[in-house]
Design a protein around this motif. Structure first.
Motif, PDB file in Angstrom:
ATOM      1  N   SER A 119      -6.345   1.387   7.422  1.00 53.42           N
ATOM      2  CA  SER A 119      -6.135  -0.056   7.484  1.00 53.42           C
ATOM      3  C   SER A 119      -7.009  -0.831   6.503  1.00 53.42           C
ATOM      4  O   SER A 119      -6.811  -2.030   6.315  1.00 53.42           O
ATOM      5  CB  SER A 119      -6.383  -0.562   8.907  1.00 53.42           C
ATOM      6  OG  SER A 119      -7.712  -0.280   9.294  1.00 53.42           O
ATOM      7  N   SER A 120      -7.971  -0.168   5.876  1.00 49.70           N
ATOM      8  CA  SER A 120      -8.807  -0.850   4.896  1.00 49.70           C
ATOM      9  C   SER A 120      -8.298  -0.690   3.474  1.00 49.70           C
ATOM     10  O   SER A 120      -8.911  -1.206   2.535  1.00 49.70           O
ATOM     11  CB  SER A 120     -10.249  -0.327   4.973  1.00 49.70           C
ATOM     12  OG  SER A 120     -10.315   1.020   4.576  1.00 49.70           O
TER      13      SER A 120
ATOM     14  N   THR B 113      -3.759  -4.979   3.253  1.00 44.47           N
ATOM     15  CA  THR B 113      -4.291  -4.115   4.300  1.00 44.47           C
ATOM     16  C   THR B 113      -3.667  -4.379   5.669  1.00 44.47           C
ATOM     17  O   THR B 113      -3.361  -3.438   6.402  1.00 44.47           O
ATOM     18  CB  THR B 113      -5.807  -4.275   4.398  1.00 44.47           C
ATOM     19  OG1 THR B 113      -6.118  -5.664   4.565  1.00 44.47           O
ATOM     20  CG2 THR B 113      -6.508  -3.758   3.140  1.00 44.47           C
ATOM     21  N   ALA B 114      -3.462  -5.642   5.995  1.00 40.18           N
ATOM     22  CA  ALA B 114      -2.896  -5.980   7.301  1.00 40.18           C
ATOM     23  C   ALA B 114      -1.382  -6.101   7.256  1.00 40.18           C
ATOM     24  O   ALA B 114      -0.756  -6.375   8.287  1.00 40.18           O
ATOM     25  CB  ALA B 114      -3.500  -7.281   7.818  1.00 40.18           C
TER      26      ALA B 114
ATOM     27  N   ARG C 260       4.149  -1.368   6.585  1.00 40.54           N
ATOM     28  CA  ARG C 260       3.147  -0.383   6.972  1.00 40.54           C
ATOM     29  C   ARG C 260       2.928  -0.434   8.471  1.00 40.54           C
ATOM     30  O   ARG C 260       3.122  -1.465   9.118  1.00 40.54           O
ATOM     31  CB  ARG C 260       1.834  -0.608   6.228  1.00 40.54           C
ATOM     32  CG  ARG C 260       1.113  -1.889   6.583  1.00 40.54           C
ATOM     33  CD  ARG C 260      -0.086  -2.125   5.641  1.00 40.54           C
ATOM     34  NE  ARG C 260      -1.102  -1.088   5.778  1.00 40.54           N
ATOM     35  CZ  ARG C 260      -2.045  -0.843   4.880  1.00 40.54           C
ATOM     36  NH1 ARG C 260      -2.095  -1.563   3.749  1.00 40.54           N
ATOM     37  NH2 ARG C 260      -2.957   0.101   5.076  1.00 40.54           N
ATOM     38  N   ASP C 261       2.474   0.692   9.005  1.00 40.46           N
ATOM     39  CA  ASP C 261       2.115   0.812  10.406  1.00 40.46           C
ATOM     40  C   ASP C 261       0.699   1.374  10.439  1.00 40.46           C
ATOM     41  O   ASP C 261       0.508   2.577  10.188  1.00 40.46           O
ATOM     42  CB  ASP C 261       3.102   1.736  11.123  1.00 40.46           C
ATOM     43  CG  ASP C 261       2.868   1.817  12.613  1.00 40.46           C
ATOM     44  OD1 ASP C 261       1.708   1.646  13.050  1.00 40.46           O
ATOM     45  OD2 ASP C 261       3.826   2.070  13.349  1.00 40.46           O
ATOM     46  N   ASN C 262      -0.269   0.520  10.729  1.00 34.41           N
ATOM     47  CA  ASN C 262      -1.670   0.948  10.698  1.00 34.41           C
ATOM     48  C   ASN C 262      -2.064   1.811  11.902  1.00 34.41           C
ATOM     49  O   ASN C 262      -3.161   2.375  11.906  1.00 34.41           O
ATOM     50  CB  ASN C 262      -2.585  -0.262  10.581  1.00 34.41           C
ATOM     51  CG  ASN C 262      -2.582  -0.845   9.175  1.00 34.41           C
ATOM     52  OD1 ASN C 262      -2.103  -0.219   8.221  1.00 34.41           O
ATOM     53  ND2 ASN C 262      -3.097  -2.051   9.031  1.00 34.41           N
TER      54      ASN C 262
ATOM     55  N   ASN D 137      -0.714   5.180  10.508  1.00 33.61           N
ATOM     56  CA  ASN D 137      -1.259   5.489   9.173  1.00 33.61           C
ATOM     57  C   ASN D 137      -0.146   5.797   8.180  1.00 33.61           C
ATOM     58  O   ASN D 137      -0.220   6.775   7.413  1.00 33.61           O
ATOM     59  CB  ASN D 137      -2.231   6.671   9.236  1.00 33.61           C
ATOM     60  CG  ASN D 137      -3.587   6.290   9.790  1.00 33.61           C
ATOM     61  OD1 ASN D 137      -3.777   5.189  10.297  1.00 33.61           O
ATOM     62  ND2 ASN D 137      -4.540   7.206   9.712  1.00 33.61           N
TER      63      ASN D 137
END
Length: 123
Positions: A30-31, A53-54, A72-74, A77
């Motif tokens: 996520s970073s 990132t978010a 994206r799906d944090n 991953n």
């Protein structure tokens, strides 16, 4: 260290769709800002799309705007590239890339790369 593994490539007829996935290792996914690039035979690697990132900010290359969507799906991953209305000129090896020090279109600033997945679009 981040390891990236792409999947979802394949062969499709013009007008069809594919969804690419890029699974990342590590607990700091996520970073990292994430991006997709592509490279066609005899051509330089080019930027396709990127996501913050978010997942709030996205950007696309002009040739794919309105047809491709990055997400994206944090928790999982994973970063995705939904590709619709595919054209023969989209044929290329698609790479995902990660960076925690930059948010832009320049490939040289991305620190980690996957091995690539082939997308072939026939007319």
């Amino acid at each position: 260290q981040v390891q990236l593994v792409e999947s979802g490539g394949g062969s499709v007829q013009a007008g069809g769709s594919l969804r690419l996935s890029c699974a990342a290792s590590g607990r700091t996914f996520s970073s990292y800002a994430m991006a997709w690039f592509r490279q066609a035979p005899g051509k330089e690697r080019e930027f396709v799309a990127r996501i913050s990132t978010a997942g709030i900010v996205t950007s696309y290359a002009d040739p794919v705007k309105g047809r491709f969507t990055i997400s994206r799906d944090n928790v999982k991953n994973t970063v995705y590239l939904q590709m619709n209305s595919l054209k023969p000129e989209d044929t290329a090896v698609y790479y995902c890339a990660a960076t925690n020090a930059y948010f832009g279109d320049y490939a040289g600033r991305y620190q980690y790369w996957g091995q690539g997945t082939q997308v072939t679009v026939s007319s």
